[in-house]
Write a protein that holds these residues in place. Structure first.
Motif, PDB file in Angstrom:
ATOM      1  N   MET A   1       0.841  -1.188   0.000  1.00  0.00           N
ATOM      2  CA  MET A   1       0.000   0.000   0.000  1.00  0.00           C
ATOM      3  C   MET A   1       0.878   1.241   0.000  1.00  0.00           C
ATOM      4  SD  MET A   1      -2.613  -1.381   2.937  1.00  0.00           S
ATOM      5  CE  MET A   1      -3.916  -0.201   2.668  1.00  0.00           C
ATOM      6  N   SER A   2       0.387   2.301  -0.638  1.00  0.00           N
ATOM      7  CA  SER A   2       1.067   3.597  -0.614  1.00  0.00           C
ATOM      8  C   SER A   2       0.280   4.527   0.276  1.00  0.00           C
ATOM      9  CB  SER A   2       1.135   4.198  -2.021  1.00  0.00           C
ATOM     10  OG  SER A   2       1.976   3.447  -2.843  1.00  0.00           O
ATOM     11  N   PHE A   3       0.990   5.409   0.968  1.00  0.00           N
ATOM     12  CA  PHE A   3       0.329   6.397   1.815  1.00  0.00           C
ATOM     13  C   PHE A   3       1.161   7.670   1.837  1.00  0.00           C
ATOM     14  CE2 PHE A   3       3.094   3.810   4.421  1.00  0.00           C
ATOM     15  CZ  PHE A   3       3.740   4.712   5.258  1.00  0.00           C
ATOM     16  N   LYS A   4       0.511   8.755   2.157  1.00  0.00           N
ATOM     17  CA  LYS A   4       1.186  10.053   2.223  1.00  0.00           C
ATOM     18  C   LYS A   4       1.687  10.295   3.640  1.00  0.00           C
ATOM     19  CE  LYS A   4       0.937  12.208  -1.769  1.00  0.00           C
ATOM     20  NZ  LYS A   4       2.128  12.536  -2.501  1.00  0.00           N
ATOM     21  N   ASP A   5       2.925  10.759   3.743  1.00  0.00           N
ATOM     22  CA  ASP A   5       3.520  11.215   4.996  1.00  0.00           C
ATOM     23  C   ASP A   5       4.027  12.621   4.703  1.00  0.00           C
ATOM     24  OD1 ASP A   5       4.635  11.441   7.511  1.00  0.00           O
ATOM     25  OD2 ASP A   5       6.409  10.262   7.022  1.00  0.00           O
TER      26      ASP A   5
ATOM     27  N   HIS B   1       5.495   3.580   1.664  1.00  0.00           N
ATOM     28  CA  HIS B   1       4.900   2.289   1.352  1.00  0.00           C
ATOM     29  C   HIS B   1       4.876   1.368   2.567  1.00  0.00           C
ATOM     30  CE1 HIS B   1       6.429   3.965  -2.425  1.00  0.00           C
ATOM     31  NE2 HIS B   1       5.339   3.438  -2.934  1.00  0.00           N
ATOM     32  N   LEU B   2       3.916   0.465   2.549  1.00  0.00           N
ATOM     33  CA  LEU B   2       3.770  -0.588   3.547  1.00  0.00           C
ATOM     34  C   LEU B   2       3.619  -1.892   2.780  1.00  0.00           C
ATOM     35  CD1 LEU B   2       1.795  -0.674   6.743  1.00  0.00           C
ATOM     36  CD2 LEU B   2       1.138  -2.315   4.997  1.00  0.00           C
ATOM     37  N   PHE B   3       4.316  -2.937   3.216  1.00  0.00           N
ATOM     38  CA  PHE B   3       4.384  -4.205   2.509  1.00  0.00           C
ATOM     39  C   PHE B   3       4.132  -5.332   3.503  1.00  0.00           C
ATOM     40  CE2 PHE B   3       6.889  -7.771   0.804  1.00  0.00           C
ATOM     41  CZ  PHE B   3       6.638  -7.730  -0.554  1.00  0.00           C
ATOM     42  N   ILE B   4       3.152  -6.185   3.209  1.00  0.00           N
ATOM     43  CA  ILE B   4       2.864  -7.362   4.030  1.00  0.00           C
ATOM     44  C   ILE B   4       2.995  -8.577   3.129  1.00  0.00           C
ATOM     45  CG2 ILE B   4       1.134  -8.614   5.376  1.00  0.00           C
ATOM     46  CD1 ILE B   4      -0.275  -5.913   5.817  1.00  0.00           C
ATOM     47  N   ALA B   5       3.727  -9.593   3.581  1.00  0.00           N
ATOM     48  CA  ALA B   5       3.870 -10.812   2.786  1.00  0.00           C
ATOM     49  C   ALA B   5       3.852 -12.029   3.700  1.00  0.00           C
ATOM     50  CB  ALA B   5       5.173 -10.781   1.990  1.00  0.00           C
ATOM     51  N   THR B   6       3.430 -13.149   3.132  1.00  0.00           N
ATOM     52  CA  THR B   6       3.438 -14.418   3.842  1.00  0.00           C
ATOM     53  C   THR B   6       3.847 -15.512   2.871  1.00  0.00           C
ATOM     54  OG1 THR B   6       2.183 -15.817   5.366  1.00  0.00           O
ATOM     55  CG2 THR B   6       1.008 -15.024   3.409  1.00  0.00           C
ATOM     56  N   ASN B   7       4.380 -16.592   3.419  1.00  0.00           N
ATOM     57  CA  ASN B   7       4.700 -17.732   2.554  1.00  0.00           C
ATOM     58  C   ASN B   7       4.023 -18.983   3.094  1.00  0.00           C
ATOM     59  OD1 ASN B   7       6.441 -18.996   4.495  1.00  0.00           O
ATOM     60  ND2 ASN B   7       8.158 -17.773   3.770  1.00  0.00           N
ATOM     61  N   SER B   8       4.099 -20.048   2.318  1.00  0.00           N
ATOM     62  CA  SER B   8       3.384 -21.274   2.675  1.00  0.00           C
ATOM     63  C   SER B   8       4.033 -22.036   3.828  1.00  0.00           C
ATOM     64  CB  SER B   8       3.258 -22.173   1.445  1.00  0.00           C
ATOM     65  OG  SER B   8       4.521 -22.581   0.995  1.00  0.00           O
ATOM     66  N   LEU B   9       5.163 -21.546   4.326  1.00  0.00           N
ATOM     67  CA  LEU B   9       5.773 -22.133   5.522  1.00  0.00           C
ATOM     68  C   LEU B   9       5.190 -21.525   6.801  1.00  0.00           C
ATOM     69  CD1 LEU B   9       9.479 -22.158   4.329  1.00  0.00           C
ATOM     70  CD2 LEU B   9       8.025 -24.157   4.721  1.00  0.00           C
TER      71      LEU B   9
ATOM     72  N   SER C   1       5.585 -14.720   8.039  1.00  0.00           N
ATOM     73  CA  SER C   1       4.965 -13.477   7.595  1.00  0.00           C
ATOM     74  C   SER C   1       5.833 -12.315   8.038  1.00  0.00           C
ATOM     75  CB  SER C   1       3.579 -13.310   8.214  1.00  0.00           C
ATOM     76  OG  SER C   1       2.709 -14.327   7.797  1.00  0.00           O
ATOM     77  N   SER C   2       5.813 -11.262   7.242  1.00  0.00           N
ATOM     78  CA  SER C   2       6.548 -10.049   7.596  1.00  0.00           C
ATOM     79  C   SER C   2       5.759  -8.823   7.179  1.00  0.00           C
ATOM     80  CB  SER C   2       7.920 -10.015   6.914  1.00  0.00           C
ATOM     81  OG  SER C   2       8.778 -10.982   7.453  1.00  0.00           O
ATOM     82  N   LEU C   3       6.015  -7.752   7.896  1.00  0.00           N
ATOM     83  CA  LEU C   3       5.439  -6.443   7.623  1.00  0.00           C
ATOM     84  C   LEU C   3       6.598  -5.464   7.585  1.00  0.00           C
ATOM     85  CD1 LEU C   3       3.246  -4.141   7.686  1.00  0.00           C
ATOM     86  CD2 LEU C   3       3.325  -4.357  10.167  1.00  0.00           C
ATOM     87  N   TYR C   4       6.689  -4.673   6.516  1.00  0.00           N
ATOM     88  CA  TYR C   4       7.720  -3.650   6.394  1.00  0.00           C
ATOM     89  C   TYR C   4       7.062  -2.342   5.998  1.00  0.00           C
ATOM     90  CZ  TYR C   4      10.736  -7.691   6.375  1.00  0.00           C
ATOM     91  OH  TYR C   4      11.353  -8.864   6.730  1.00  0.00           O
ATOM     92  N   PHE C   5       7.626  -1.250   6.474  1.00  0.00           N
ATOM     93  CA  PHE C   5       7.098   0.059   6.111  1.00  0.00           C
ATOM     94  C   PHE C   5       8.219   1.075   6.096  1.00  0.00           C
ATOM     95  CE2 PHE C   5       6.497  -0.859  10.575  1.00  0.00           C
ATOM     96  CZ  PHE C   5       7.062   0.235  11.216  1.00  0.00           C
ATOM     97  N   GLU C   6       8.079   2.023   5.188  1.00  0.00           N
ATOM     98  CA  GLU C   6       9.050   3.107   5.127  1.00  0.00           C
ATOM     99  C   GLU C   6       8.730   4.094   6.240  1.00  0.00           C
ATOM    100  OE1 GLU C   6      10.482   3.977   0.771  1.00  0.00           O
ATOM    101  OE2 GLU C   6       8.290   3.939   0.844  1.00  0.00           O
ATOM    102  N   ASN C   7       9.779   4.564   6.913  1.00  0.00           N
ATOM    103  CA  ASN C   7       9.576   5.550   7.968  1.00  0.00           C
ATOM    104  C   ASN C   7      10.706   6.585   7.933  1.00  0.00           C
ATOM    105  OD1 ASN C   7      11.803   4.366   9.236  1.00  0.00           O
ATOM    106  ND2 ASN C   7      10.568   3.212  10.699  1.00  0.00           N
TER     107      ASN C   7
END
Length: 174
Positions: free
Chosen positions: A39-43, A49-57, A60-66
């Motif tokens: 997702m993109s957002f205004k600061d 940007h904010l990024f969420i991902a998961t795998n079949s194992l 999961s991770s969440l990353y965001f620009e700050n």
């Protein structure tokens, strides 16, 4: 996008990172093993940007620009947090069912960032292909949208990351 953010984003989009790990499951006709949303957002005047991902194992991770020195914030979750793992697994399963409604490119290709604030990039990754689509967050919140379950589970996953962070002991107060 900040370099540290790009590096973590690219790590998740390269399923070769899973090749030597036991227990990787390939889901659906397109054999998806990673899925997520960006997702993109205004600061102020800057788009972040904010990024969420998961795998079949179950990772999961969440990353965001700050505004930190590295420009990256994030959380790792999944193992030991059943609710987060369950929501992420549902997100992955729904992504695998929707690949026919997404653009596909060769694995290892660049995933375009969301085009503007308020836009959401949904993605699924197999060994051979990268699938993606983009919609406004407003459209994704409509139950009749075919991507609604995928997006809704991503938002649950985000919520569980927040809850996990709130439950963690304060730094320096173990």
């Amino acid at each position: 996008m900040k370099t540290a953010y790009i590096n973590m984003r690219n790590f998740w989009l390269d399923v070769k990172n899973l090749e030597n790990r036991k227990g990787v499951i390939e889901i659906g006709a397109d054999k998806i093993s990673v899925a997520g949303v960006e997702m993109s957002f205004k600061d102020a005047a800057e788009t972040k940007h904010l990024f969420i991902a998961t795998n079949s194992l179950g990772d999961s991770s969440l990353y965001f620009e700050n505004n930190s020195k590295s420009g990256l914030g994030g959380m790792i979750g999944g193992h030991g947090h059943e609710a987060l793992q369950n929501a992420a697994a549902h997100m992955l399963a729904h992504a695998a069912r929707l690949t026919d409604k997404m653009t596909s490119v060769q694995a290892g290709s660049e995933l375009p960032a969301p085009s503007a604030a308020g836009m959401v990039r949904l993605f699924a990754v197999s060994k051979d292909k990268l699938f993606y689509t983009e919609e406004s967050e407003e459209n994704l919140r409509q139950p009749e949208n075919p991507f609604y379950p995928f997006f809704a589970y991503s938002q649950q996953t985000l919520g569980f990351f927040r809850a996990q962070e709130e439950q963690a002991p304060a730094k320096g107060h173990a």
